[in-house]
Each structure stands twice: as C-alpha cells, then as structure tokens.
Design an enzyme around this catalytic site. Sequence first.
Site, PDB file in Angstrom:
ATOM      1  N   SER A   1       9.471  39.515  23.133  1.00  0.00           N
ATOM      2  CA  SER A   1       9.755  38.329  23.947  1.00  0.00           C
ATOM      3  C   SER A   1      10.808  37.470  23.256  1.00  0.00           C
ATOM      4  O   SER A   1      11.135  37.682  22.086  1.00  0.00           O
ATOM      5  CB  SER A   1       8.477  37.508  24.172  1.00  0.00           C
ATOM      6  OG  SER A   1       7.985  36.994  22.947  1.00  0.00           O
TER       7      SER A   1
ATOM      8  N   TYR B   1       6.431  24.030   9.399  1.00  0.00           N
ATOM      9  CA  TYR B   1       7.461  24.851  10.024  1.00  0.00           C
ATOM     10  C   TYR B   1       8.772  24.742   9.247  1.00  0.00           C
ATOM     11  O   TYR B   1       9.413  25.757   8.948  1.00  0.00           O
ATOM     12  CB  TYR B   1       7.654  24.414  11.473  1.00  0.00           C
ATOM     13  CG  TYR B   1       8.620  25.246  12.257  1.00  0.00           C
ATOM     14  CD1 TYR B   1       8.305  26.549  12.628  1.00  0.00           C
ATOM     15  CD2 TYR B   1       9.851  24.734  12.660  1.00  0.00           C
ATOM     16  CE1 TYR B   1       9.188  27.326  13.364  1.00  0.00           C
ATOM     17  CE2 TYR B   1      10.745  25.499  13.396  1.00  0.00           C
ATOM     18  CZ  TYR B   1      10.409  26.789  13.745  1.00  0.00           C
ATOM     19  OH  TYR B   1      11.299  27.562  14.474  1.00  0.00           O
TER      20      TYR B   1
END
Length: 256
Positions: free
Chosen positions: A15, A162
Amino acid sequence: MKVNESIAVVTGGASGLGEATVTNIVESGGKAAIFDLSEELGAAVVERLGSENVLFVKTDVTSEEEVTAALNETIEKFGSFNTVVNCAGIGPAEKVVGREGVHDLSNFNKIIQVNLVGTFNVIRLAAQRMISNTPNHEDERGVIINTASVAAFDGQIGQSAYSASKGGVVGMTLPIAREFARHGIRVMTIAPGLIETPLFNSLPDKARDALGKMVPFPPRLGFPSEYAMLAKSIIENPLLNGETIRLDGAIRMQPK
C-alpha cells in the site's frame, strides 16, 4: 542501474508509497518482492501486476527469521535481487506529557523498532546477499533506498518517537553508504513531506485541502507516484549515494 534490470525488495509494498514504487518498477520492466503484513492488500497487488513479476511474502521487518526467509524466497523465485526500498513504517502521535499522562514507553519502543530497527534489519540481511551480485558496467551491485520523513528535521509536537525513528534513518544513511561503497552498493534516503496516503484519505476534503495549502509549491498533498518517481531516479542515477532527499514541495513544518 537500469530500472528494467531491477529486481526489488519493497517493504511496506502492499500500500501507499511502497505499492506505488512496486507499480513503477514493474511497469518499467523490473520485478518486485513485497514484504508486508497485509496478505489481502499484497495479494491484490500481485493479481494486478502479475505473479510472474511480483512476489508477496508476509513479513515482519523487525524479525530476523521472517526477513531471512522472505529474502531466500525472493532469490528462489527471481534468482537474485539488486534493489531494496524500505517503506514499512508506523507513526502514531503522542505527547511526551499529555492530558492522558506520560508517553507510553512501549509505544515509543514499537515505533523505533518498526521504523528504525526494522529498516536496519532489512538493510543488513539484504546487503549480506547483494554483496554476491555480479557487478554491472559501473561496478554496481545494488542500491538501497530508505524512507525517512521531514519529521526527522521539522518534527511537530506529538512526534517525538516518530521523529526520533526517522532521524535515525537519516543518521545511518551516510555511514552505511561509506561502508558499502567497496561492494558497489549505494544507499540513499527519501524524506517525504505531506503525501496523500490512505491516512490522509480518511480526512474530510476541507482538512485535506488545508493541509495541501501548507505546501509552498505545488500547494497540494504529494502523490505516492511522486515518491516512486524519485525512487526510480535514484535507481537509475549511479552518482546518487549517501544522501537524504526531501520530497516536500519546500514545506517546513510548524510546531503543530
């Protein structure tokens, strides 16, 4: 390296950025192995592009055993591989000290494990095999492309884990490129900005438009196909090595 000679391992290839990269490589004449956790999405990509050109292997990039088995399966099907594109990653946001309490340490560890350790795990195991490739006319045996983020440089509030993971990917790019130079393996990193992935597709049109207008030019969200275009350029240009390229329309993220 010509992209039609590329046999690529693409993590997160079922994806988003990874799928776009697989599509670009295969439609340009190359072949690709998808390492991903989503069997449903992976099977759909194989059906669309053809099983003679695409292999799907359910793979946890943080597992030495699973990555080793997936690489061996790739070699069994295609004979070898000379390209790695690391797109697998996660990015939930959480403040260090928020309304619901202190940042969950297990969440921080998970993001580091998938985004940074998982990327390194694939690099080390793939490179071990790529070193044995027959070099081309440029003495090149392969290319590795990693995915960071503009958050590595402009991390926003709530992105400490992150940003740390993606900063680590940026930080290891040059030393690994220097190490692999004697083997003819290049190492590059792409740092995307706001890209129209399934995460953004879940937002209302008004919110997506507002995010797009934050980009100086073009004033819109980026497309996964544009990431794939850059990956293809890196594969084909032998002088690109040891660097991180921002793919962001000149955006510089605000604190929040």
